[in-house]
Design an enzyme around this catalytic site. Structure first.
Site, PDB file in Angstrom:
ATOM      1  N   GLY A   1     -24.556  89.187  76.680  1.00  0.00           N
ATOM      2  CA  GLY A   1     -25.657  88.251  76.460  1.00  0.00           C
ATOM      3  C   GLY A   1     -25.145  86.833  76.557  1.00  0.00           C
ATOM      4  O   GLY A   1     -23.935  86.586  76.544  1.00  0.00           O
TER       5      GLY A   1
ATOM      6  N   GLN B   1     -25.293  77.778  74.649  1.00  0.00           N
ATOM      7  CA  GLN B   1     -23.861  78.072  74.843  1.00  0.00           C
ATOM      8  C   GLN B   1     -23.320  77.408  76.115  1.00  0.00           C
ATOM      9  O   GLN B   1     -22.110  77.265  76.258  1.00  0.00           O
ATOM     10  CB  GLN B   1     -23.619  79.591  74.902  1.00  0.00           C
TER      11      GLN B   1
ATOM     12  N   CYS C   1     -18.684  86.951  70.055  1.00  0.00           N
ATOM     13  CA  CYS C   1     -19.464  85.841  70.592  1.00  0.00           C
ATOM     14  C   CYS C   1     -18.607  85.104  71.610  1.00  0.00           C
ATOM     15  O   CYS C   1     -17.437  84.809  71.337  1.00  0.00           O
ATOM     16  CB  CYS C   1     -19.875  84.891  69.458  1.00  0.00           C
ATOM     17  N   LEU C   2     -19.201  84.817  72.762  1.00  0.00           N
ATOM     18  CA  LEU C   2     -18.432  84.133  73.804  1.00  0.00           C
ATOM     19  C   LEU C   2     -18.089  82.713  73.392  1.00  0.00           C
ATOM     20  O   LEU C   2     -17.176  82.108  73.955  1.00  0.00           O
ATOM     21  CB  LEU C   2     -19.231  84.142  75.124  1.00  0.00           C
TER      22      LEU C   2
ATOM     23  N   HIS D   1     -28.930  88.398  68.164  1.00  0.00           N
ATOM     24  CA  HIS D   1     -27.787  87.478  68.223  1.00  0.00           C
ATOM     25  C   HIS D   1     -28.135  86.289  69.133  1.00  0.00           C
ATOM     26  O   HIS D   1     -27.849  85.134  68.796  1.00  0.00           O
ATOM     27  CB  HIS D   1     -26.572  88.258  68.752  1.00  0.00           C
ATOM     28  N   GLU D   2     -28.773  86.581  70.284  1.00  0.00           N
ATOM     29  CA  GLU D   2     -29.080  85.504  71.244  1.00  0.00           C
ATOM     30  C   GLU D   2     -30.207  84.604  70.728  1.00  0.00           C
ATOM     31  O   GLU D   2     -30.156  83.379  70.906  1.00  0.00           O
ATOM     32  CB  GLU D   2     -29.441  86.090  72.616  1.00  0.00           C
TER      33      GLU D   2
ATOM     34  N   HIS E   1     -28.870  82.129  68.451  1.00  0.00           N
ATOM     35  CA  HIS E   1     -28.277  80.973  69.150  1.00  0.00           C
ATOM     36  C   HIS E   1     -29.343  79.912  69.424  1.00  0.00           C
ATOM     37  O   HIS E   1     -29.083  78.714  69.311  1.00  0.00           O
ATOM     38  CB  HIS E   1     -27.665  81.404  70.488  1.00  0.00           C
TER      39      HIS E   1
END
Ligand code: K1U
Ligand code: ZN
Length: 171
Positions: free
Chosen positions: A45, A50, A92-93, A134-135, A138
């Protein structure tokens, strides 16, 4: 085009994003770049903040084996969540190589606008449900470490500050 993924701590990762009012060519380009960036990372994702774009756009593909299912969700909203919860060790990226268990609703129903402007609704379960929550977090300026205790959160934040200093020095 692969875009640079912001690393925590960064003020843009703590801010709530603005809705997309019109699906322009710029939004199409953003979505294509986000998918390319997500697959390259690799990740399952990615949310627009981000990559430094403060708009309510996310992409995801949680297929592990089999044909890919690239999804683009514009202005997503959770309209229903299950009472039963599930725990998943999230990554998480924007917080590389750090993982922690997070408890979230096991199933969620989400409404969003697709790239062609059509209204969409889907009930997600399993990893898809974890990932979409999660997204969306963000897009609201929330990171998975915000679910952890202050000590663990601080420890991870310090590691990320060190990582950013090292990257800035080219280490
Ligand atoms: O939003 C992000 O930072 C992407 C993140 C999404 C996510 C992971 C785990 C639980 C919920 C949401 C990632 O993709 S981290 C990388 C990752 O999980 C992964 C990478 C390669 C293969 C499989 C998973
Ligand atoms: Zn993340």
């Amino acid at each position: 085009m692969i875009r640079t993924i912001l690393i925590h701590p960064d003020p843009r990762l703590k801010k709530s994003c603005d809705p997309v009012s019109e699906i322009t060519q710029e939004v199409h380009l953003l979505a294509a770049d986000m998918l390319e960036t997500m697959y390259d990372a690799p990740g399952i994702g990615l949310a627009a903040p981000q990559v430094g774009v403060m708009r309510r756009v996310l992409v995801m593909d949680c297929i592990k084996d089999g044909p890919p299912r690239p999804m683009v969700l514009i202005n997503p909203t959770v309209v229903w969540m299950s009472e039963d919860l599930t725990t998943y060790e999230e990554g998480c990226l924007s917080i590389p190589e750090q993982y922690a268990e997070v408890k979230r609703p096991a199933e969620v129903k989400v409404q969003w606008t697709a790239l062609d402007g059509s209204a969409q609704e889907e009930q997600f379960s399993g990893l898809w449900a974890t990932c979409v929550q999660h997204e969306i977090d963000h897009l609201d300026g929330k990171l998975f470490i915000d679910y952890l205790g202050p000590l663990k959160r601080q420890m991870i934040t310090r590691k990320m500050e060190k990582l950013k200093r090292e990257r800035a020095r080219g280490v």
